[in-house]
Design a protein around this motif. Structure first.
Motif, short mmCIF file in Angstrom:
data_model
loop_
_atom_site.label_atom_id
_atom_site.label_comp_id
_atom_site.label_asym_id
_atom_site.label_seq_id
_atom_site.Cartn_x
_atom_site.Cartn_y
_atom_site.Cartn_z
N PRO A 74 25.73 3.02 131.78
CA PRO A 74 25.95 4.07 130.75
C PRO A 74 24.66 4.74 130.28
O PRO A 74 24.70 5.89 129.83
N GLY A 75 23.53 4.06 130.37
CA GLY A 75 22.28 4.66 129.91
C GLY A 75 21.57 5.50 130.94
O GLY A 75 20.44 5.95 130.70
N SER A 76 22.20 5.71 132.09
CA SER A 76 21.53 6.47 133.16
C SER A 76 21.41 7.95 132.84
O SER A 76 20.67 8.67 133.53
N ASP A 77 22.14 8.43 131.82
CA ASP A 77 22.03 9.86 131.47
C ASP A 77 20.61 10.22 131.02
O ASP A 77 20.19 11.36 131.17
N ALA A 78 19.88 9.25 130.48
CA ALA A 78 18.52 9.53 129.98
C ALA A 78 17.59 9.92 131.12
O ALA A 78 16.83 10.89 131.02
N VAL B 95 18.49 10.92 134.18
CA VAL B 95 18.99 12.12 134.86
C VAL B 95 18.57 13.38 134.10
O VAL B 95 18.27 14.42 134.69
N LYS B 96 18.50 13.30 132.78
CA LYS B 96 18.05 14.44 131.98
C LYS B 96 16.60 14.77 132.27
O LYS B 96 16.21 15.94 132.38
N ILE B 97 15.77 13.74 132.41
CA ILE B 97 14.36 13.97 132.77
C ILE B 97 14.25 14.53 134.17
O ILE B 97 13.43 15.42 134.45
N LEU B 98 15.09 14.05 135.08
CA LEU B 98 15.06 14.55 136.45
C LEU B 98 15.44 16.02 136.52
O LEU B 98 14.85 16.80 137.29
N SER B 99 16.42 16.43 135.72
CA SER B 99 16.84 17.83 135.75
C SER B 99 15.80 18.76 135.15
O SER B 99 15.83 19.97 135.41
N SER B 100 14.88 18.22 134.34
CA SER B 100 13.83 19.07 133.75
C SER B 100 12.69 19.34 134.71
O SER B 100 11.84 20.19 134.43
N LEU B 101 12.62 18.65 135.84
CA LEU B 101 11.55 18.87 136.82
C LEU B 101 11.80 20.15 137.60
O LEU B 101 12.93 20.59 137.78
N TRP C 262 15.86 3.16 130.15
CA TRP C 262 16.12 4.16 131.18
C TRP C 262 15.24 5.40 130.98
O TRP C 262 14.98 6.14 131.94
N GLN C 263 14.78 5.61 129.78
CA GLN C 263 13.84 6.71 129.53
C GLN C 263 12.54 6.48 130.30
O GLN C 263 11.99 7.41 130.92
#
Length: 414
Positions: free
Chosen positions: A108-112, A114-120, A275-276
């Motif tokens: 469930p904490g993997s969204d953190a 993925v959010k950083i990955l999408s900002s690259l 996960w952050q």
């Protein structure tokens, strides 16, 4: 009769010649002693030192000027072409793609992360990998930079692989590794497939694997607390989900197993709390991999540490030797704790290394050679007081100039 009437023909000719001089023309300056001697003593067609004067061909200076301008234009065009090629290659190399296994999205904490990955500034996709819960990288590589139709592109996969391992699974695998190593101490190499099964993977020998464990400390604390509570209640049975003897591993045993992984398997283990932090690690690896071809290109250039240009403190040396004094001063300034004023003072006293070597040869004793530069005055722009080079720096420069030992340490104080 008036004075003018008593003048003869010679006087009138001299007056006419004096009157013919224009007021706009400057009068010739008086010659100095050296110039007068050269003018009176040198024969016709010879220079001040008695050397024959070189006759200048008409238009020679203009031809040289045009040749210099032509060379400068060619150099500017060549630099521009190289910059354009490097920029085109860099734009292609920046098209990185992060390929993540879909198993990384189960938590469930993997969204953190993925959010950083999408900002690259790169592409990313979720597709099954050869190793479950792993991340790989690939990029578009140019086949050539000088093709007439532009650089051709091909997709290559990088050698880095980041594998996410659950804390429970990691402790079990690490405990199995330590037990196999203890039971067979005479083995030449431990069985690393117990930590990461790679025997059946094609091309695994060319990959570099890193393991990431999220929440290991929290997992150990939680299970140790459960163990203490179970010890206080001996009637209760141990839950089937609770790990077994691997929890008995001490911190020292875990560190020893990590050393085995790094030395024998070239595997790095990253312990992350959230996960952050996992997302930040993926971001850092992506940026480092993207910059690798650019750094490799810089290292392949000739003398990359001495780049040309004022921004890189480069010194341009002309064919006539202009700039060699600046190079000699910069070389002296490379010594530890040597200011530009000190380097300039030494370079003014001895404008070239050959003159300094000649001065060392003229010294009679070793102490005189070591202290040759110690009394050279140095003007300070800050305090305004004069100081000396000093015996330490003088000794270091002497060793640098005359020593033949490549392993000699010049500054023992560093």
């Amino acid at each position: 009769m008036a004075g003018s009437e008593r003048c003869g023909p010679g006087c009138q000719a001299r007056r006419a010649a004096a009157w013919a001089v224009s007021e706009s023309e400057p009068e010739p300056e008086p010659l100095g002693p050296g110039a007068a001697a050269a003018a009176t003593g040198s024969p016709s067609g010879e220079g001040p030192a008695g050397r024959p004067r070189r006759r200048r061909v008409p238009g020679e200076a203009a031809a040289r000027r045009r040749e210099r301008e032509r060379r400068k234009e060619q150099e500017a065009l060549e630099k521009r072409r190289r910059r354009e090629e490097a920029a085109a290659a860099w734009r292609l190399l920046r098209l990185m793609e992060v390929c993540a296994d879909p198993g990384l999205l189960k938590d469930p904490g993997s969204d953190a992360w993925v959010k950083i990955l999408s900002s690259l500034d790169c592409k990313y996709s979720f597709e099954p990998q050869a190793i479950p819960c792993s991340i790989t990288w690939r990029r578009n590589m140019p086949n050539t930079l000088s093709s007439p139709d532009g650089p051709m592109v091909k997709t290559e996969e990088e050698k880095e692989v980041l594998v996410l391992v659950e804390p429970e699974d990691f402790l079990k695998r690490l405990f199995s590794l330590t037990q196999s190593f203890v039971n067979a101490p005479s083995a030449s190499q431990p069985d690393l497939n117990q930590v990461l099964p790679l025997a059946g993977l094609a091309g695994s020998s060319t990959k570099t694997y890193s393991l990431a464990v999220v929440g290991l400390d929290a997992y150990r604390r939680c299970n140790q607390e459960q163990g203490r509570q179970q010890a206080l209640s001996p009637g209760k049975q141990r839950p089937s989900s609770q790990p077994g003897p691997e929890l008995s591993m001490t911190q020292e045993e875990i560190l020893e197993a990590l050393v085995v992984l790094q030395l024998w398997g070239n595997m790095e283990v990253l312990f992350l709390d959230t996960w952050q932090e996992f997302g930040q690690q993926v971001s850092a690896l992506t940026k480092a991999i993207a910059k690798r071809p650019y750094k490799r290109q810089l290292e392949s250039q000739e003398l990359p540490f001495c780049a040309a240009g004022a921004w890189a403190s480069g010194v341009r040396v002309e064919k006539d030797g202009t700039g060699l004094w600046q190079v000699w001063k910069r070389q002296i300034q490379q010594f530890n704790r040597v200011s530009p004023a000190t380097a300039a003072a030494i370079a003014e006293a001895y404008p070239s290394p050959s003159l300094l070597l000649q001065a060392y040869q003229e010294c009679s004793t070793g102490d005189e050679k070591r202290l040759l530069l110690s009394d050279i005055p140095v003007k300070s722009d800050i305090s305004g007081k004069d100081r000396r080079v000093g015996p330490d720096l003088s000794h270091h420069i002497y060793l640098f100039m005359v020593s033949t030992d490549p392993d000699l340490v010049l500054d023992l104080g560093t």
